[in-house]
Design a protein around this motif. Structure first.
Motif, PDB file in Angstrom:
ATOM      1  N   VAL A 194      -5.236   2.913 -10.835  1.00  0.00           N
ATOM      2  CA  VAL A 194      -3.976   2.607 -11.521  1.00  0.00           C
ATOM      3  C   VAL A 194      -2.776   2.951 -10.628  1.00  0.00           C
ATOM      4  CG1 VAL A 194      -2.480   3.283 -13.440  1.00  0.00           C
ATOM      5  CG2 VAL A 194      -4.901   2.843 -13.846  1.00  0.00           C
ATOM      6  N   ALA A 195      -2.853   4.139  -9.988  1.00  0.00           N
ATOM      7  CA  ALA A 195      -1.745   4.552  -9.117  1.00  0.00           C
ATOM      8  C   ALA A 195      -1.561   3.553  -7.972  1.00  0.00           C
ATOM      9  CB  ALA A 195      -2.005   5.952  -8.564  1.00  0.00           C
TER      10      ALA A 195
ATOM     11  N   VAL B  81     -10.705  14.690  -7.138  1.00  0.00           N
ATOM     12  CA  VAL B  81     -11.920  15.211  -6.499  1.00  0.00           C
ATOM     13  C   VAL B  81     -12.835  15.866  -7.536  1.00  0.00           C
ATOM     14  CG1 VAL B  81     -12.802  16.950  -4.888  1.00  0.00           C
ATOM     15  CG2 VAL B  81     -10.893  15.472  -4.217  1.00  0.00           C
ATOM     16  N   VAL B  82     -12.239  16.651  -8.464  1.00  0.00           N
ATOM     17  CA  VAL B  82     -13.045  17.380  -9.443  1.00  0.00           C
ATOM     18  C   VAL B  82     -13.671  16.436 -10.479  1.00  0.00           C
ATOM     19  CG1 VAL B  82     -13.025  19.172 -11.233  1.00  0.00           C
ATOM     20  CG2 VAL B  82     -11.734  19.494  -9.115  1.00  0.00           C
ATOM     21  N   PHE B  83     -12.878  15.441 -10.920  1.00  0.00           N
ATOM     22  CA  PHE B  83     -13.408  14.468 -11.887  1.00  0.00           C
ATOM     23  C   PHE B  83     -13.450  13.085 -11.244  1.00  0.00           C
ATOM     24  CE2 PHE B  83     -10.956  17.702 -14.135  1.00  0.00           C
ATOM     25  CZ  PHE B  83     -11.884  18.207 -15.033  1.00  0.00           C
ATOM     26  N   PRO B  84     -14.476  12.819 -10.457  1.00  0.00           N
ATOM     27  CA  PRO B  84     -14.476  11.553  -9.705  1.00  0.00           C
ATOM     28  C   PRO B  84     -14.485  10.324 -10.617  1.00  0.00           C
ATOM     29  CG  PRO B  84     -16.527  12.804  -9.381  1.00  0.00           C
ATOM     30  CD  PRO B  84     -15.644  13.648 -10.204  1.00  0.00           C
ATOM     31  N   ASP B  85     -15.073  10.486 -11.808  1.00  0.00           N
ATOM     32  CA  ASP B  85     -15.190   9.350 -12.708  1.00  0.00           C
ATOM     33  C   ASP B  85     -13.829   8.887 -13.206  1.00  0.00           C
ATOM     34  OD1 ASP B  85     -17.340   7.811 -13.487  1.00  0.00           O
ATOM     35  OD2 ASP B  85     -17.172   8.512 -15.581  1.00  0.00           O
ATOM     36  N   LYS B  86     -13.115   9.820 -13.881  1.00  0.00           N
ATOM     37  CA  LYS B  86     -11.780   9.502 -14.373  1.00  0.00           C
ATOM     38  C   LYS B  86     -10.815   9.354 -13.214  1.00  0.00           C
ATOM     39  CE  LYS B  86     -12.452  11.740 -18.788  1.00  0.00           C
ATOM     40  NZ  LYS B  86     -12.439  12.998 -19.500  1.00  0.00           N
ATOM     41  N   GLY B  87     -11.097  10.106 -12.144  1.00  0.00           N
ATOM     42  CA  GLY B  87     -10.250  10.049 -10.960  1.00  0.00           C
ATOM     43  C   GLY B  87     -10.202   8.653 -10.357  1.00  0.00           C
ATOM     44  N   ALA B  88     -11.326   7.957 -10.439  1.00  0.00           N
ATOM     45  CA  ALA B  88     -11.361   6.601  -9.889  1.00  0.00           C
ATOM     46  C   ALA B  88     -10.357   5.710 -10.602  1.00  0.00           C
ATOM     47  CB  ALA B  88     -12.773   6.033 -10.013  1.00  0.00           C
ATOM     48  N   THR B  89     -10.330   5.838 -11.960  1.00  0.00           N
ATOM     49  CA  THR B  89      -9.358   5.056 -12.727  1.00  0.00           C
ATOM     50  C   THR B  89      -7.937   5.441 -12.333  1.00  0.00           C
ATOM     51  OG1 THR B  89     -10.917   5.238 -14.551  1.00  0.00           O
ATOM     52  CG2 THR B  89      -8.769   4.283 -15.050  1.00  0.00           C
ATOM     53  N   ALA B  90      -7.690   6.760 -12.255  1.00  0.00           N
ATOM     54  CA  ALA B  90      -6.349   7.243 -11.918  1.00  0.00           C
ATOM     55  C   ALA B  90      -5.910   6.699 -10.563  1.00  0.00           C
ATOM     56  CB  ALA B  90      -6.327   8.770 -11.903  1.00  0.00           C
TER      57      ALA B  90
ATOM     58  N   VAL C  41       1.960  10.260 -11.782  1.00  0.00           N
ATOM     59  CA  VAL C  41       1.852  10.677 -13.187  1.00  0.00           C
ATOM     60  C   VAL C  41       1.233   9.576 -14.038  1.00  0.00           C
ATOM     61  CG1 VAL C  41       3.173  11.275 -15.245  1.00  0.00           C
ATOM     62  CG2 VAL C  41       3.735  12.344 -13.074  1.00  0.00           C
ATOM     63  N   VAL C  42       1.689   8.348 -13.839  1.00  0.00           N
ATOM     64  CA  VAL C  42       1.142   7.232 -14.611  1.00  0.00           C
ATOM     65  C   VAL C  42      -0.354   7.086 -14.345  1.00  0.00           C
ATOM     66  CG1 VAL C  42       1.182   4.727 -14.894  1.00  0.00           C
ATOM     67  CG2 VAL C  42       3.316   5.966 -14.767  1.00  0.00           C
ATOM     68  N   GLY C  43      -0.738   7.209 -13.076  1.00  0.00           N
ATOM     69  CA  GLY C  43      -2.152   7.128 -12.722  1.00  0.00           C
ATOM     70  C   GLY C  43      -2.967   8.181 -13.456  1.00  0.00           C
ATOM     71  N   LEU C  44      -2.462   9.418 -13.449  1.00  0.00           N
ATOM     72  CA  LEU C  44      -3.182  10.508 -14.116  1.00  0.00           C
ATOM     73  C   LEU C  44      -3.280  10.264 -15.613  1.00  0.00           C
ATOM     74  CD1 LEU C  44      -1.886  13.710 -12.274  1.00  0.00           C
ATOM     75  CD2 LEU C  44      -4.127  12.605 -12.088  1.00  0.00           C
ATOM     76  N   ILE C  45      -2.169   9.834 -16.234  1.00  0.00           N
ATOM     77  CA  ILE C  45      -2.191   9.621 -17.687  1.00  0.00           C
ATOM     78  C   ILE C  45      -3.199   8.549 -18.061  1.00  0.00           C
ATOM     79  CG2 ILE C  45      -0.866   8.723 -19.639  1.00  0.00           C
ATOM     80  CD1 ILE C  45       1.557  10.153 -18.579  1.00  0.00           C
ATOM     81  N   ILE C  46      -3.132   7.408 -17.384  1.00  0.00           N
ATOM     82  CA  ILE C  46      -4.036   6.326 -17.755  1.00  0.00           C
ATOM     83  C   ILE C  46      -5.481   6.680 -17.412  1.00  0.00           C
ATOM     84  CG2 ILE C  46      -4.595   3.874 -17.444  1.00  0.00           C
ATOM     85  CD1 ILE C  46      -1.681   3.319 -17.135  1.00  0.00           C
ATOM     86  N   GLY C  47      -5.664   7.395 -16.315  1.00  0.00           N
ATOM     87  CA  GLY C  47      -7.016   7.770 -15.922  1.00  0.00           C
ATOM     88  C   GLY C  47      -7.642   8.804 -16.842  1.00  0.00           C
ATOM     89  N   PHE C  48      -6.836   9.758 -17.289  1.00  0.00           N
ATOM     90  CA  PHE C  48      -7.414  10.906 -18.000  1.00  0.00           C
ATOM     91  C   PHE C  48      -7.213  10.877 -19.516  1.00  0.00           C
ATOM     92  CE2 PHE C  48      -7.537  12.254 -13.682  1.00  0.00           C
ATOM     93  CZ  PHE C  48      -8.653  13.067 -13.603  1.00  0.00           C
TER      94      PHE C  48
END
Lengths: 195, 161
Positions: free
Chosen positions: A51-52, A39-48, B51-58
């Motif tokens: 991927v998840a 929510v706080v970082f929607p840009d990087k959050g979208a990738t996360a 965790v994997v999602g967060l790592i790759i995203g951030f």
């Protein structure tokens, strides 16, 4: 006799409670952290999130199948068979077989853990299972084609051969130094599977 | 659905069918083992997915390439193996990333160390591995893989210059 049974039951109950607390705690801490970050970082959050979600889909498809294969192996494959081909006396044959088994493209490394557990339980040698997992992790036919394309034949070939030699040598050392007496897979890991 | 998934599902279907034809009770026992194992691992698996999602995203791949690109000596090898060990990146991304690391001036040795630990050592997956195979085995295997990665990197670095 009764006391002993009680103690055993208590011990089991306690270890189970610890187990449940541990993984659920982490999961329930992670969920709000994940949501907050997205929510706080929607840009990087979208990738996360993407991927998840991709991982979730992949795991939802593969994992049940892998566990079914593990269950079938634990019920159908005779202990003697595993001992003969992957056990203490299997020698070079066991090493080669472990390497080939590990190189079959069957998905990511976590897929191999339940299979490795059932093979160990059935009497496979520790060194062979380490070879199996290492080959599974870093030598895959489709992946090798990628490597070839991006890093060239020399890099690919040298890395392949170096991996082969180093993994076989080090797994043998680890097997001899740390698992001289063999290795019991923790029982809870394979509840209900026959030895 | 990719080819790997299709192959695994088909294989499982065929094996399951053969098992049912041969012995229904044994098949049920197998399914019980499968179900127990799956349910036991479910929370860990969900946690790992997050965790994997967060790592790759951030943690952007470009940033990794830059960090290792600047240090291509022994320090580069050390940083590369540590980064590769913590992070978990699918091989499909790993090889192009390795290529871009080389282009940015990272040494062959550091790049090789990165790829090897990236695929063989997974700190992210350690809890799962401990659960399945026990602490002793999981720690020994990850330690071995780390040593192996450095050894392989040195071999590659010596042969290819």
């Amino acid at each position: 006799m009764n006391e002993k049974a009680d103690a055993v039951a208590n011990g089991k109950k306690r270890s189970m409670r610890e187990r449940i607390r541990w993984d659920y705690t982490i999961l329930f801490l992670l969920i709000p952290a994940f949501v907050a970050l997205v929510v706080v970082f929607p840009d990087k959050g979208a990738t996360a999130r993407h991927v998840a979600w991709e991982y979730f889909k992949e795991m939802a498809m593969i994992l049940p199948a892998v566990f079914i294969i593990m269950g079938l192996v634990s019920v159908w494959v005779e202990r003697e068979f595993i001992v003969r081909f992957l056990g203490e006396g299997s020698g070079v044959k066991g090493v080669v077989l472990s390497f080939i088994l590990g190189s079959i493209p069957m998905g990511p490394l976590y897929v191999a853990f339940p299979l490795a557990a059932v093979l160990l339980k059935k009497g496979a040698k520790v060194a062979n299972i380490i070879i199996f997992l290492s080959a599974w992790a870093c030598i895959k036919l489709p992946a090798e084609l990628m490597e070839f394309q991006f890093l060239g034949w020399k890099f690919t070939l040298v890395r392949y051969l170096a991996t082969l030699v180093v993994v076989v040598a080090l797994s043998e050392v680890i097997g001899r130094v740390f698992f001289k007496q063999g290795y019991e897979v923790p029982d809870e890991a394979l509840d209900g599977a026959e030895g | 659905m990719d080819l790997t998934t299709i192959v695994i599902l088909a294989l499982t279907g065929v094996l399951l069918l053969l098992s049912v034809i041969k012995d229904r009770r044994k098949t049920l026992a197998a399914l019980r083992v499968a179900y127990k194992g799956f349910v036991r691992l479910l929370p860990s698996i969900l946690a790992i997915i997050l965790v994997v999602g967060l790592i790759i995203g951030f943690v952007p791949p470009k940033w990794i390439a830059q960090v290792i690109g600047k240090n291509s000596g022994a320090l580069g090898v050390a940083i590369a193996s540590l980064l590769g060990a913590v992070l978990f990146i699918p091989v499909i991304i790993a090889f192009p990333l390795a290529r871009s690391m080389l282009d940015m001036g990272a040494g062959i040795m550091a790049t090789a160390a990165f790829i090897t630990t990236l695929t063989m050592v997974g700190f992210v997956f350690l809890p799962l591995e401990i659960k399945e195979l026990g602490k002793r085995f999981a720690v020994a295997r990850n330690a071995l893989s780390f040593l192996a990665a450095v050894a392989i990197a040195v071999v590659i670095g010596v042969i290819i210059r």
